[in-house]
Write an enzyme that holds these catalytic residues in place. Structure first.
Site, PDB file in Angstrom:
ATOM      1  N   ARG A 174       8.452  -6.210  -0.934  1.00 18.23           N
ATOM      2  CA  ARG A 174       8.738  -4.996  -1.704  1.00 18.23           C
ATOM      3  C   ARG A 174      10.182  -4.960  -2.201  1.00 18.23           C
ATOM      4  NH1 ARG A 174       4.250  -1.592  -0.853  1.00 18.23           N
ATOM      5  NH2 ARG A 174       3.311  -2.061   1.146  1.00 18.23           N
ATOM      6  N   ASN A 190      -2.300   4.259  -6.563  1.00 19.65           N
ATOM      7  CA  ASN A 190      -2.362   4.878  -5.229  1.00 19.65           C
ATOM      8  C   ASN A 190      -1.456   6.098  -5.061  1.00 19.65           C
ATOM      9  OD1 ASN A 190      -4.265   2.987  -4.055  1.00 19.65           O
ATOM     10  ND2 ASN A 190      -2.622   1.500  -4.244  1.00 19.65           N
ATOM     11  N   ARG A 200      11.788  -2.123   3.776  1.00 24.20           N
ATOM     12  CA  ARG A 200      10.381  -2.368   4.106  1.00 24.20           C
ATOM     13  C   ARG A 200      10.080  -3.872   4.095  1.00 24.20           C
ATOM     14  NH1 ARG A 200       6.665   1.569   0.834  1.00 24.20           N
ATOM     15  NH2 ARG A 200       5.202   0.621   2.297  1.00 24.20           N
ATOM     16  N   LEU A 247       9.595   6.633  -3.705  1.00 28.26           N
ATOM     17  CA  LEU A 247       9.717   7.619  -2.625  1.00 28.26           C
ATOM     18  C   LEU A 247      10.356   6.977  -1.403  1.00 28.26           C
ATOM     19  CD1 LEU A 247       6.128   8.934  -3.147  1.00 28.26           C
ATOM     20  CD2 LEU A 247       8.172  10.313  -3.501  1.00 28.26           C
ATOM     21  N   HIS A 283       6.203  -4.635  -7.950  1.00 24.04           N
ATOM     22  CA  HIS A 283       6.482  -5.939  -7.343  1.00 24.04           C
ATOM     23  C   HIS A 283       5.654  -7.063  -7.941  1.00 24.04           C
ATOM     24  CE1 HIS A 283       8.168  -3.047  -4.599  1.00 24.04           C
ATOM     25  NE2 HIS A 283       6.977  -2.601  -4.280  1.00 24.04           N
ATOM     26  N   ALA A 336       2.799  -0.298  -6.402  1.00 20.27           N
ATOM     27  CA  ALA A 336       2.804  -1.734  -6.099  1.00 20.27           C
ATOM     28  C   ALA A 336       3.008  -2.603  -7.342  1.00 20.27           C
ATOM     29  CB  ALA A 336       1.499  -2.111  -5.402  1.00 20.27           C
ATOM     30  N   ARG A 376      -1.881   9.658   2.084  1.00 18.91           N
ATOM     31  CA  ARG A 376      -1.590   8.221   2.213  1.00 18.91           C
ATOM     32  C   ARG A 376      -0.324   7.992   3.044  1.00 18.91           C
ATOM     33  NH1 ARG A 376       1.223   4.741  -2.594  1.00 18.91           N
ATOM     34  NH2 ARG A 376       1.077   2.738  -1.570  1.00 18.91           N
TER      35      ARG A 376
HETATM   36  C1  DQA Z   1       6.384   3.034  -3.812  1.00 21.32           C
HETATM   37  C2  DQA Z   1       6.810   1.738  -3.090  1.00 21.32           C
HETATM   38  C3  DQA Z   1       5.855   0.604  -3.420  1.00 21.32           C
HETATM   39  O1  DQA Z   1       6.239  -0.574  -2.719  1.00 21.32           O
HETATM   40  C4  DQA Z   1       4.446   0.960  -2.997  1.00 21.32           C
HETATM   41  O2  DQA Z   1       3.551  -0.070  -3.371  1.00 21.32           O
HETATM   42  C5  DQA Z   1       3.995   2.278  -3.542  1.00 21.32           C
HETATM   43  C6  DQA Z   1       4.937   3.387  -3.502  1.00 21.32           C
HETATM   44  C7  DQA Z   1       7.257   4.233  -3.399  1.00 21.32           C
HETATM   45  O3  DQA Z   1       7.249   5.230  -4.111  1.00 21.32           O
HETATM   46  O4  DQA Z   1       7.922   4.180  -2.354  1.00 21.32           O
HETATM   47  O5  DQA Z   1       2.864   2.450  -3.935  1.00 21.32           O
HETATM   48  O6  DQA Z   1       6.549   2.831  -5.202  1.00 21.32           O
END
Ligand code: DQA
Length: 151
Positions: free
Chosen positions: A112, A12, A108, A102, A81, A78, A19
């Site tokens: 996570r 993603n 959060r 990021l 995790h 993701a 997003r």
């Molecule tokens: C992420 C944090 C993850 O929890 C999330 O699933 C992402 C982005 C980040 O860059 O903050 O896809 O890795």
């Protein structure tokens, strides 16, 4: 030939910009890549920047890093995790790894807060947006030139 750093991005992260901009900002992954390339040039590092939505592809890229790259920067999305497979590959490759997120994963949802891959990382930078990638490059530049035990 300058040392090379493999920068891996997980599921993603190709959607950055569109997003959840309130969480991840409006910058795209292509913009992060360009910033990494420019920053790495100043540090005397080569960069191989990749993204995949597929766990197995990421695992294969980590395995292939041995002998090709001096270190890795990983934002596993993701998979951070969930993926023991990615953790195992990062342990097996025996290269310095810096984990980047990021967003601040500790501010959060509770699910996570745990990172499987943290166990294979020298350090983690989270919550500083795209700047985290550049800080990770700064750290790796120093580490690959002066290898030794962690900080
Ligand atoms: C992420 C944090 C993850 O929890 C999330 O699933 C992402 C982005 C980040 O860059 O903050 O896809 O890795």
């Amino acid at each position: 030939m300058n040392p090379s750093v493999l920068i891996l991005n997980g599921p993603n992260l190709n959607l950055l910009g569109a997003r959840e901009p309130a969480l991840y900002g409006t910058g795209t992954l292509a913009e992060i890549e360009a910033a990494c390339r420019a920053h790495a040039r100043g540090l005397g590092l080569e960069v191989d920047f990749r993204q995949s939505n597929h766990e197995g592809e990421l695992v294969t890229w980590v395995q292939e890093a041995r002998g090709r790259h001096a270190g890795l920067i990983v934002n596993a999305g993701a998979l951070t995790h969930t993926s023991v497979a990615l953790l195992d590959s990062l342990r097996a490759v025996e290269l310095p790894v810096i984990e980047v997120h990021l967003s601040n994963i500790h501010r959060r949802e509770p699910y996570r807060r745990h990172s499987y891959i943290a166990e294979a990382a020298l350090g983690m930078i989270c919550g500083l947006g795209a700047r985290g990638y550049l800080l990770a490059l700064d750290a790796l530049a120093e580490i690959v030139r002066r290898p030794g035990p962690g900080p």
